[in-house]
Write a protein that holds these residues in place. Structure first.
Motif, PDB file in Angstrom:
ATOM      1  N   THR A 135       0.846  -1.199   0.000  1.00  0.00           N
ATOM      2  CA  THR A 135       0.000   0.000   0.000  1.00  0.00           C
ATOM      3  C   THR A 135       0.878   1.243   0.000  1.00  0.00           C
ATOM      4  OG1 THR A 135      -1.706  -1.173   1.249  1.00  0.00           O
ATOM      5  CG2 THR A 135      -1.853   1.233   1.196  1.00  0.00           C
ATOM      6  N   ILE A 136       0.509   2.221  -0.813  1.00  0.00           N
ATOM      7  CA  ILE A 136       1.274   3.469  -0.884  1.00  0.00           C
ATOM      8  C   ILE A 136       0.454   4.613  -0.292  1.00  0.00           C
ATOM      9  CG2 ILE A 136       2.596   2.730  -2.889  1.00  0.00           C
ATOM     10  CD1 ILE A 136       0.744   4.378  -4.653  1.00  0.00           C
ATOM     11  N   ASP A 137       1.128   5.737  -0.018  1.00  0.00           N
ATOM     12  CA  ASP A 137       0.502   6.856   0.701  1.00  0.00           C
ATOM     13  C   ASP A 137      -0.137   7.894  -0.217  1.00  0.00           C
ATOM     14  OD1 ASP A 137       2.774   7.919  -0.386  1.00  0.00           O
ATOM     15  OD2 ASP A 137       3.502   8.865   1.447  1.00  0.00           O
ATOM     16  N   LYS A 138      -0.424   7.544  -1.448  1.00  0.00           N
ATOM     17  CA  LYS A 138      -1.101   8.459  -2.373  1.00  0.00           C
ATOM     18  C   LYS A 138      -2.322   7.761  -2.948  1.00  0.00           C
ATOM     19  CE  LYS A 138       1.878  11.713  -1.789  1.00  0.00           C
ATOM     20  NZ  LYS A 138       2.896  12.063  -2.773  1.00  0.00           N
ATOM     21  N   GLY A 139      -3.385   8.557  -3.194  1.00  0.00           N
ATOM     22  CA  GLY A 139      -4.617   7.954  -3.686  1.00  0.00           C
ATOM     23  C   GLY A 139      -5.362   8.851  -4.656  1.00  0.00           C
ATOM     24  N   GLU A 140      -6.675   8.736  -4.631  1.00  0.00           N
ATOM     25  CA  GLU A 140      -7.526   9.466  -5.576  1.00  0.00           C
ATOM     26  C   GLU A 140      -7.338  10.972  -5.451  1.00  0.00           C
ATOM     27  OE1 GLU A 140     -12.276   9.602  -6.872  1.00  0.00           O
ATOM     28  OE2 GLU A 140     -11.609   8.467  -5.120  1.00  0.00           O
ATOM     29  N   ASN A 141      -7.145  11.450  -4.230  1.00  0.00           N
ATOM     30  CA  ASN A 141      -6.945  12.884  -4.027  1.00  0.00           C
ATOM     31  C   ASN A 141      -5.655  13.395  -4.663  1.00  0.00           C
ATOM     32  OD1 ASN A 141      -9.311  12.953  -2.525  1.00  0.00           O
ATOM     33  ND2 ASN A 141      -8.255  12.679  -0.574  1.00  0.00           N
ATOM     34  N   ASP A 142      -4.752  12.479  -4.994  1.00  0.00           N
ATOM     35  CA  ASP A 142      -3.477  12.851  -5.623  1.00  0.00           C
ATOM     36  C   ASP A 142      -3.459  12.545  -7.116  1.00  0.00           C
ATOM     37  OD1 ASP A 142      -1.900  13.454  -3.036  1.00  0.00           O
ATOM     38  OD2 ASP A 142      -2.678  11.436  -2.680  1.00  0.00           O
ATOM     39  N   GLY A 143      -4.613  12.130  -7.651  1.00  0.00           N
ATOM     40  CA  GLY A 143      -4.702  11.844  -9.076  1.00  0.00           C
ATOM     41  C   GLY A 143      -4.418  10.401  -9.452  1.00  0.00           C
ATOM     42  N   ILE A 144      -4.331   9.516  -8.464  1.00  0.00           N
ATOM     43  CA  ILE A 144      -4.068   8.102  -8.745  1.00  0.00           C
ATOM     44  C   ILE A 144      -5.346   7.426  -9.238  1.00  0.00           C
ATOM     45  CG2 ILE A 144      -3.189   5.931  -7.820  1.00  0.00           C
ATOM     46  CD1 ILE A 144      -1.141   8.159  -7.865  1.00  0.00           C
ATOM     47  N   VAL A 160      -1.519  -0.303 -10.023  1.00  0.00           N
ATOM     48  CA  VAL A 160      -2.516   0.096  -9.026  1.00  0.00           C
ATOM     49  C   VAL A 160      -3.779  -0.733  -9.231  1.00  0.00           C
ATOM     50  CG1 VAL A 160      -3.932   1.973  -8.143  1.00  0.00           C
ATOM     51  CG2 VAL A 160      -1.592   2.426  -8.906  1.00  0.00           C
ATOM     52  N   LYS A 161      -4.213  -1.410  -8.173  1.00  0.00           N
ATOM     53  CA  LYS A 161      -5.408  -2.259  -8.263  1.00  0.00           C
ATOM     54  C   LYS A 161      -6.623  -1.632  -7.597  1.00  0.00           C
ATOM     55  CE  LYS A 161      -5.643  -5.754  -9.785  1.00  0.00           C
ATOM     56  NZ  LYS A 161      -5.966  -6.155 -11.168  1.00  0.00           N
ATOM     57  N   ARG A 162      -6.419  -0.969  -6.462  1.00  0.00           N
ATOM     58  CA  ARG A 162      -7.528  -0.314  -5.765  1.00  0.00           C
ATOM     59  C   ARG A 162      -7.068   1.054  -5.287  1.00  0.00           C
ATOM     60  NH1 ARG A 162      -7.810  -5.326  -3.218  1.00  0.00           N
ATOM     61  NH2 ARG A 162      -7.113  -4.426  -1.257  1.00  0.00           N
ATOM     62  N   VAL A 163      -7.998   2.014  -5.329  1.00  0.00           N
ATOM     63  CA  VAL A 163      -7.661   3.392  -4.967  1.00  0.00           C
ATOM     64  C   VAL A 163      -8.595   3.879  -3.872  1.00  0.00           C
ATOM     65  CG1 VAL A 163      -7.364   5.752  -5.798  1.00  0.00           C
ATOM     66  CG2 VAL A 163      -6.836   3.830  -7.307  1.00  0.00           C
ATOM     67  N   ASN A 164      -8.017   4.444  -2.823  1.00  0.00           N
ATOM     68  CA  ASN A 164      -8.772   5.131  -1.775  1.00  0.00           C
ATOM     69  C   ASN A 164      -8.490   6.626  -1.881  1.00  0.00           C
ATOM     70  OD1 ASN A 164      -9.640   2.591  -0.688  1.00  0.00           O
ATOM     71  ND2 ASN A 164      -7.634   2.410   0.302  1.00  0.00           N
ATOM     72  N   GLY A 165      -9.015   7.385  -0.950  1.00  0.00           N
ATOM     73  CA  GLY A 165      -8.819   8.828  -0.998  1.00  0.00           C
ATOM     74  C   GLY A 165      -7.359   9.232  -0.886  1.00  0.00           C
ATOM     75  N   ASN A 166      -6.669   8.664   0.104  1.00  0.00           N
ATOM     76  CA  ASN A 166      -5.282   9.057   0.360  1.00  0.00           C
ATOM     77  C   ASN A 166      -4.316   7.873   0.348  1.00  0.00           C
ATOM     78  OD1 ASN A 166      -5.757  11.933   0.884  1.00  0.00           O
ATOM     79  ND2 ASN A 166      -6.876  11.199   2.679  1.00  0.00           N
ATOM     80  N   SER A 167      -4.726   6.751  -0.194  1.00  0.00           N
ATOM     81  CA  SER A 167      -3.849   5.588  -0.294  1.00  0.00           C
ATOM     82  C   SER A 167      -4.301   4.717  -1.460  1.00  0.00           C
ATOM     83  CB  SER A 167      -3.861   4.776   1.011  1.00  0.00           C
ATOM     84  OG  SER A 167      -5.155   4.244   1.253  1.00  0.00           O
ATOM     85  N   SER A 168      -3.396   3.858  -1.882  1.00  0.00           N
ATOM     86  CA  SER A 168      -3.707   2.957  -2.995  1.00  0.00           C
ATOM     87  C   SER A 168      -3.083   1.601  -2.741  1.00  0.00           C
ATOM     88  CB  SER A 168      -3.192   3.525  -4.326  1.00  0.00           C
ATOM     89  OG  SER A 168      -3.791   4.770  -4.617  1.00  0.00           O
ATOM     90  N   PHE A 169      -3.759   0.564  -3.244  1.00  0.00           N
ATOM     91  CA  PHE A 169      -3.283  -0.808  -3.122  1.00  0.00           C
ATOM     92  C   PHE A 169      -2.611  -1.196  -4.435  1.00  0.00           C
ATOM     93  CE2 PHE A 169      -3.915  -5.412  -3.527  1.00  0.00           C
ATOM     94  CZ  PHE A 169      -3.422  -5.862  -2.316  1.00  0.00           C
ATOM     95  N   VAL A 170      -1.357  -1.606  -4.344  1.00  0.00           N
ATOM     96  CA  VAL A 170      -0.562  -1.923  -5.533  1.00  0.00           C
ATOM     97  C   VAL A 170      -0.305  -3.425  -5.592  1.00  0.00           C
ATOM     98  CG1 VAL A 170       1.623  -1.561  -6.735  1.00  0.00           C
ATOM     99  CG2 VAL A 170       0.543   0.332  -5.493  1.00  0.00           C
ATOM    100  N   GLU A 171      -0.581  -4.002  -6.744  1.00  0.00           N
ATOM    101  CA  GLU A 171      -0.275  -5.414  -6.969  1.00  0.00           C
ATOM    102  C   GLU A 171       1.021  -5.503  -7.754  1.00  0.00           C
ATOM    103  OE1 GLU A 171      -2.732  -8.083  -9.571  1.00  0.00           O
ATOM    104  OE2 GLU A 171      -3.245  -8.947  -7.614  1.00  0.00           O
TER     105      GLU A 171
END
Length: 282
Positions: A135-144, A160-171
Motif C-alpha cells: 500500500t502506498i501513501d497516495k490515492g484518488e486525491n493525488d490523481g491516482i 494500481v489495483k484499488r484506490v482510496n482517498g489518500n492511499s492505494s493498493f498496488v499489486e
C-alpha cells in the motif's frame, strides 16, 4: 547581711564598667601596637573560632562531597544513556541517508520520464503477501487511478489495483503478470524481439517470457522493456534483463527468464505513472 551583698554586687558592677571604659579608651587611641590584654583576647577569639569552625567546615566538606558524588552519578548516568543511544543514532543517520538517496534517485528518474509521475512511499506491507502487494501513501486525491503503472527508480514493480482517498493498493508484477498480459520487448543489439510475460517463477525468483521463436536470438544480459502493445503499461518502461534462455519442453520455442531491475523484496520509494495522454510532455 543582705545590704553587704548588695553593696558588693554594686562594687563588682562598677569595677566591670570601669574596666570596660578603660578597654574602650585603649581601643580608640591611635596606637601602632596592641596591648598584651588585646593580644590575649584576639588570640583567644581566633582560637575559639578555629575550634568551633573546624567541625563545621568538616561537616560542610562532607555534604559538599556527597552532593558532588550524587551530581557525578547523575551526570554519569546521563552520559551512559547517551553512549547507549549512539548505535541507534548512527543507524538512524544511515537509514535517513539511504532514504534520501532513494528519494533523489526517484526524483531524477521521474524527471526524465515523458509522463507525469506521482512520487509516493510504501506505508503498509503484509508479511504473508510480501512479494505480492503493498500500500502506498497516495490515492484518488493525488490523481491516482486504477491500472496505473508503479515503478521504483530501477524499473517497473507493479500496477494500481484499488484506490482510496489518500492511499492505494498496488499489486506487484510478480503476481499480476498473467492477469495483465504484460507485453514486453527484448533488445538484442539492433534486434527487437516481442513477447509476453507468462508467469513468475517463484522458485527461481524470475519472470518467464514464453513462446519466443527458435529463430530469434536472445541472450543473457539482454534488457527487457514494456512494449505498450497490450495492457495498461506504456511503452519503454524498464522491466529487467535476461539471465537464462532455454527451449520449451517440446523444443518448438524458447523461454527467457527475466531478472527484475527492481528488487521485489525491498520496495520503499515508488512513483506512479499517469497514463492519460494529455499528461505527456513533448
Amino acid at each position: 547581711m543582705n545590704k553587704l551583698l548588695n553593696r558588693n554586687k554594686m562594687l563588682i558592677i562598677l569595677f566591670g564598667i570601669i574596666i570596660l571604659i578603660v578597654f574602650i579608651g585603649f581601643s580608640m587611641t591611635d596606637r601602632s601596637s596592641t596591648t598584651k590584654a588585646e593580644q590575649f583576647t584576639g588570640d583567644t577569639v581566633a582560637a575559639s573560632q578555629s575550634i568551633i569552625g573546624a567541625p563545621v567546615q568538616f561537616v560542610s566538606n562532607i555534604f559538599s562531597n556527597v552532593t558532588g558524588m550524587f551530581g557525578a552519578a547523575t551526570e554519569n548516568e546521563a552520559l551512559r544513556a547517551q553512549l547507549e543511544m549512539m548505535p541507534q543514532m548512527y543507524a538512524d543517520i544511515e537509514r535517513l541517508e539511504a532514504e534520501n538517496e532513494k528519494l533523489r534517485d526517484a526524483l531524477d528518474v521521474s524527471a526524465k520520464r515523458k509522463y507525469n509521475t506521482v512520487n509516493s512511499r510504501v506505508i503498509s506491507r503484509s508479511q504473508d503477501q510480501w512479494l505480492n502487494n503493498f500500500t502506498i501513501d497516495k490515492g484518488e486525491n493525488d490523481g491516482i487511478e486504477e491500472g496505473m503503472a508503479v515503478m521504483t527508480p530501477e524499473g517497473l514493480i507493479g500496477t494500481v489495483k484499488r484506490v482510496n482517498g489518500n492511499s492505494s493498493f498496488v499489486e506487484m508484477i510478480t503476481t499480476s503478470v498473467s492477469q495483465n498480459n504484460l507485453s514486453v520487448e527484448i533488445h538484442n543489439g539492433d534486434d527487437t524481439i516481442y513477447g509476453a510475460i507468462d508467469r513468475y517463477d517463484s522458485e527461481k525468483g524470475l519472470l518467464v517470457i514464453d513462446n519466443i521463436q527458435n529463430t530469434a536470438t536472445v541472450e543473457a544480459g539482454d534488457p527487457v522493456f514494456t512494449s505498450g502493445l497490450t495492457g495498461d503499461f506504456p511503452e519503454g518502461l524498464n522491466v529487467g534483463e535476461v539471465v537464462q534462455v532455454e527451449n520449451d519442453e517440446y523444443g518448438l520455442s524458447q523461454n527467457a527468464f527475466i531478472q527484475l531491475f527492481s528488487d521485489p523484496s525491498e520496495v520503499d520509494v515508488v512513483f506512479v505513472l499517469e497514463r492519460d495522454p494529455d499528461s505527456q510532455v513533448d
